[in-house]
Write an enzyme that holds these catalytic residues in place. Structure first.
Site, short mmCIF file in Angstrom:
data_model
loop_
_atom_site.label_atom_id
_atom_site.label_comp_id
_atom_site.label_asym_id
_atom_site.label_seq_id
_atom_site.Cartn_x
_atom_site.Cartn_y
_atom_site.Cartn_z
CG HIS A 118 -0.54 0.44 2.47
ND1 HIS A 118 -0.23 -0.41 3.50
CD2 HIS A 118 -0.33 1.69 2.94
CE1 HIS A 118 0.15 0.31 4.55
NE2 HIS A 118 0.10 1.58 4.23
CG ASP A 177 -0.24 -3.79 2.72
OD1 ASP A 177 0.35 -3.39 1.70
OD2 ASP A 177 -0.48 -3.05 3.71
N GLY A 188 3.17 5.86 8.85
CA GLY A 188 4.60 6.05 8.59
C GLY A 188 5.42 4.83 8.99
CB SER A 221 2.93 1.58 6.32
OG SER A 221 1.71 1.81 6.96
C1 4AZ Z 1 -0.99 3.74 8.50
O1 4AZ Z 1 -1.78 4.65 8.27
C2 4AZ Z 1 -1.14 2.92 9.73
N1 4AZ Z 1 -2.03 1.24 14.35
C3 4AZ Z 1 -0.23 1.92 10.02
C4 4AZ Z 1 -0.39 1.16 11.16
C5 4AZ Z 1 -1.44 1.39 12.01
C6 4AZ Z 1 -2.34 2.39 11.73
C7 4AZ Z 1 -2.19 3.16 10.58
C8 4AZ Z 1 -1.58 0.54 13.23
O2 4AZ Z 1 -0.06 3.51 7.72
#
Ligand code: 4AZ
Length: 254
Positions: A42, A94, A197, A199
């Site tokens: 993503h 993902d 961030g 991610s």
């Molecule tokens: C994001 O927006 C995101 N709490 C990644 C992880 C989590 C929430 C949002 C987990 O990339």
């Protein structure tokens, strides 16, 4: 990362930081072999982001906005492989692979060089299953609070515990939004979590004295919200995909 603590890159030397020329810091990642970074699909689905020439990958980086030339290694992207089954509406599969290449055309072979700040992480052996409650750690430059307008300036890490599938698919948590390719982790007090961030970055667990990459930070409702744990891509479901795409024959490396 919500909660947890600041940490030197030496404690998580497989952490990669992926940047976009125009948007700046984009996502985390994990170095799984000298030329390959595993991250989240993503991170690249904003259309514009997928333009390979606009991407840079940094290894050995402890701070988003400072450069330590003695510790960092910078790369361009040679290839971006988004999982063919990645589903942009529920984040199933993902997962993505980034092949890095030297920024310096004269440095042949140019991938990551092992150092105290740059090291590969092991992929877990096929079918390894850890029990619910097992303690693992996450790392990244993501927001420290859901409401925060910016990413963390410095790398953070936090401990999280694996949740059972039964708990995470309960109506109280995420129900059927959790697919077989996802798992959940959080802290009992909901005080530590990944956030925007983080991610693409690692969830690693120690087993038989080594750190294994079990999860890729994927999604979650809010950050550190009660009964809304972090959701991770289950790396063990992709051993064969990773091997096929990268040509790595061994599933575990140090
Ligand atoms: C994001 O927006 C995101 N709490 C990644 C992880 C989590 C929430 C949002 C987990 O990339």
């Amino acid at each position: 990362i919500v909660g947890g603590s600041f940490t030197p890159i030496e404690s998580h030397p497989w952490v990669a930081a992926i940047f976009h020329k125009r948007y700046g810091f984009l996502c985390g990642g994990s170095l799984i072999s000298p030329c390959w970074v595993l991250t989240a699909a993503h991170c690249f689905t904003d259309g514009e982001n997928t333009k390979i020439p606009h991407l840079s990958v940094y290894l050995g980086k402890s701070a988003i906005n400072d450069t330590d030339v003695d510790k960092e290694q910078q790369f361009f992207v040679e290839k971006l492989i988004i999982h063919q089954k990645y589903n942009d509406s529920n984040y199933d599969s993902d997962i993505a692979l980034v092949k890095i290449k030297s920024r310096n055309a004269t440095t042949h072979g140019g991938c990551a060089v092992r150092s105290p700040t740059v090291r590969t992480v092991c992929l877990p052996p096929l079918h390894t299953q850890l029990p619910a409650g097992f303690s693992c750690s996450i790392a990244g430059f993501g927001k420290e609070k859901f409401e925060s307008p910016r990413f963390s300036q410095y790398l953070k890490q936090a401990d999280v515990k694996l949740l059972s599938r039964a708990e995470c698919t309960s109506g109280l948590q995420y129900g059927s939004r959790i697919t077989d390719n996802m798992f959940c982790a959080g802290s009992p007090s909901w005080s530590t979590d990944a956030c925007k961030g983080d991610s693409g970055g690692p969830l690693v667990c120690e087993a038989s004295g080594r750190m294994f990459l079990f999860g890729v930070v994927s999604w979650g409702e809010g950050c550190g919200w009660m009964n809304k744990p972090g959701v991770y891509t289950q790396v063990t479901n992709y051993n064969k995909w990773i091997a096929a795409k990268t040509g790595l024959t061994k599933y575990t490396r140090g």
